[in-house]
Design a protein around this motif. Sequence first.
Motif, short mmCIF file in Angstrom:
data_model
loop_
_atom_site.label_atom_id
_atom_site.label_comp_id
_atom_site.label_asym_id
_atom_site.label_seq_id
_atom_site.Cartn_x
_atom_site.Cartn_y
_atom_site.Cartn_z
N ASP A 29 -6.64 -0.75 -1.42
CA ASP A 29 -6.62 0.09 -2.51
C ASP A 29 -7.48 1.41 -2.53
O ASP A 29 -7.27 2.38 -3.17
CB ASP A 29 -6.72 -0.81 -3.78
CG ASP A 29 -5.39 -1.84 -3.85
OD1 ASP A 29 -5.07 -2.41 -2.75
OD2 ASP A 29 -5.13 -2.15 -4.89
N HIS B 8 -2.77 -10.33 -6.29
CA HIS B 8 -3.01 -11.91 -6.35
C HIS B 8 -2.92 -12.34 -7.83
O HIS B 8 -3.14 -13.17 -8.17
CB HIS B 8 -4.61 -11.57 -6.23
CG HIS B 8 -5.07 -11.57 -4.77
ND1 HIS B 8 -5.19 -12.73 -3.98
CD2 HIS B 8 -5.34 -10.69 -3.96
CE1 HIS B 8 -5.67 -12.50 -2.87
NE2 HIS B 8 -5.45 -11.27 -2.97
N TYR C 14 3.83 -11.65 -0.28
CA TYR C 14 3.73 -12.71 0.77
C TYR C 14 2.62 -13.62 0.27
O TYR C 14 2.30 -14.62 1.10
CB TYR C 14 3.29 -12.14 2.18
CG TYR C 14 2.29 -10.94 2.10
CD1 TYR C 14 1.04 -11.11 2.09
CD2 TYR C 14 2.82 -9.75 2.02
CE1 TYR C 14 0.09 -10.11 2.14
CE2 TYR C 14 1.85 -8.34 1.96
CZ TYR C 14 0.46 -8.74 2.02
OH TYR C 14 -0.17 -7.73 1.91
N LYS C 15 1.86 -13.35 -0.80
CA LYS C 15 0.95 -14.14 -1.18
C LYS C 15 1.49 -15.20 -2.14
O LYS C 15 2.06 -16.34 -1.51
CB LYS C 15 -0.10 -13.43 -1.96
CG LYS C 15 -0.98 -12.37 -0.81
CD LYS C 15 -1.79 -11.34 -1.51
CE LYS C 15 -2.50 -10.71 -0.14
NZ LYS C 15 -3.17 -9.29 -0.99
N THR D 134 0.94 -1.31 -0.03
CA THR D 134 0.01 -0.09 -0.01
C THR D 134 0.77 1.32 -0.07
O THR D 134 0.53 2.17 -0.77
CB THR D 134 -0.95 -0.01 1.15
OG1 THR D 134 -1.69 -1.26 1.33
CG2 THR D 134 -1.92 1.23 1.20
N ASP E 189 -2.51 -3.33 -9.52
CA ASP E 189 -2.22 -3.97 -8.42
C ASP E 189 -2.35 -5.50 -8.62
O ASP E 189 -3.48 -5.92 -8.87
CB ASP E 189 -3.02 -3.70 -7.15
CG ASP E 189 -2.70 -4.04 -5.86
OD1 ASP E 189 -2.09 -4.92 -6.07
OD2 ASP E 189 -3.10 -3.43 -4.84
C1 LIG Z 1 -3.02 -8.35 -0.05
C2 LIG Z 1 -3.56 -7.00 -0.80
C3 LIG Z 1 -3.05 -5.68 -0.22
C4 LIG Z 1 -2.48 -5.65 1.13
O1 LIG Z 1 -1.55 -4.43 1.09
P1 LIG Z 1 -0.43 -4.38 2.42
O2 LIG Z 1 0.10 -3.03 2.02
O3 LIG Z 1 0.50 -5.37 1.82
O4 LIG Z 1 -1.17 -4.76 3.67
C5 LIG Z 1 -3.67 -4.52 -1.11
N1 LIG Z 1 -4.06 -4.55 -2.09
C6 LIG Z 1 -4.60 -5.84 -2.50
C7 LIG Z 1 -5.10 -5.85 -3.90
C8 LIG Z 1 -4.20 -6.90 -1.99
O5 LIG Z 1 -4.63 -8.22 -2.55
#
Ligand SMILES: *Cc1c(COP(=O)(O)O)cnc(C)c1O
Length: 426
Positions: A136, A221, A243-244, A106, A218
Amino acid sequence: MQFKNSLEFAQSLDQQDTLSLFREQFLIPKVDGKDIIYLCGNSLGLQPKATQDELHQQLNVWQNHAVEGWFDSEQNWLNYHHEIKELLAPIVGAKPEEVTCMNSLTINLHLLLTSFYQPKGKRYKILMEAGAFPSDQYALESHVKTRGYAYADAVVEISPRAGEETLRTEDILAVIEQHRDDLALVMFGGINYYTGQFFDLAAITKAGHEIGALVGFDLAHAAGNVPIKLHDWGVDFACWCSYKYLNSGPGGIAGIFVHEKHFNSDLPRLAGWWGYQLNKRFKMEKGFVPETGAEGWQVSTSPILLMATHKAALKVMNDAGFENLRKKSVMLTSYLEFIIQKVNDQVGEEFLKIITPKNVAERGCQLSIICKRGGKTLFDALVAQNIIGDWRAPNVIRLSPIPLYNTFEEIYFLGQTLLNNLKTNC
Ligand SMILES: *Cc1c(COP(=O)(O)O)cnc(C)c1O
């Protein structure tokens, strides 16, 4: 391929699987000495065994060289990210200089919006999915507000048609066309976290550019999950977490992409010393001069320990080969889809409704399932039987077989467990 709902068949697919040995390179959580069935790599990928070695190695450099680790360990920390860029670039279809790893997702989205959201006159709106990941949405909300616009006016949200769960590409393109004079930016997820829908990023990019907007994605995923060609598609910028599907550890270091066409532009940015030209960074002079490429967006000192876990995980993925992984992923997820259909056949109704697109080109590993009744109860029952997916409010169970470490036998077993639970509970 003609699938079968039998243990022998699932085992035969595992025997033919050329990637099956990669499972042994991961630490699978156990309960009572038995591997759990982990179908949640969409949320937190499992730990490769190589991670601890790479991490230890960097802890040793710190122990033995301290500050000199930046400059003269065998593989100094100032250049530590170079190998990571080489490993990361093919995963998102970029040139190595178009990517770097830094910060968290983010935060990076904020940095990139500062550069790539440039409202001017009538052209100040951003198009996004109504069902985008909340972080987002919050990020976009804060950008339009700090530039003096109202969210409801400046952010155009697109929703599925009434009675549908996913977006139609034709509808996305039509909304872009409708807003041809007022969109500054098209900002989409690569894969929607809730439905698992993989958008047609090439078509969205083309349509956005045709009306004079910039286009960013973004890929939280999507990175490491589906084939991505950021450079060839001409995408302006992108960001993702590690981390995913990239298995780099909770809160791991994130990635960004900036297309080379922007390398020499004078886009505004939030600068810090780690984005300064590397060969002059330590002269400590006034006046920011960015490093060429995505690295010019770096802000702070590299977090080497986070980079170590990232590098170890990317190496495993690279060893497996992304095309091989995608091929297996398509099979695994198709088998999951088949098994869910068999469960429905046996209970005599569409109890488990898959909302993820059927077309394999429009999805990655994940299937999102809505239960006709008692979804949370069923989900909890699976967890109690050591099958870990995840639950997303209001009513979706997400299951994501990961080609690096999941097996066809696990999917078969999931089907049996679902059936037993449905017979007794629902
Ligand atoms: C997992 C995810 C996030 C998480 O954001 P972090 O800043 O890593 O906590 C943000 N946007 C999307 C689309 C996600 O899938």
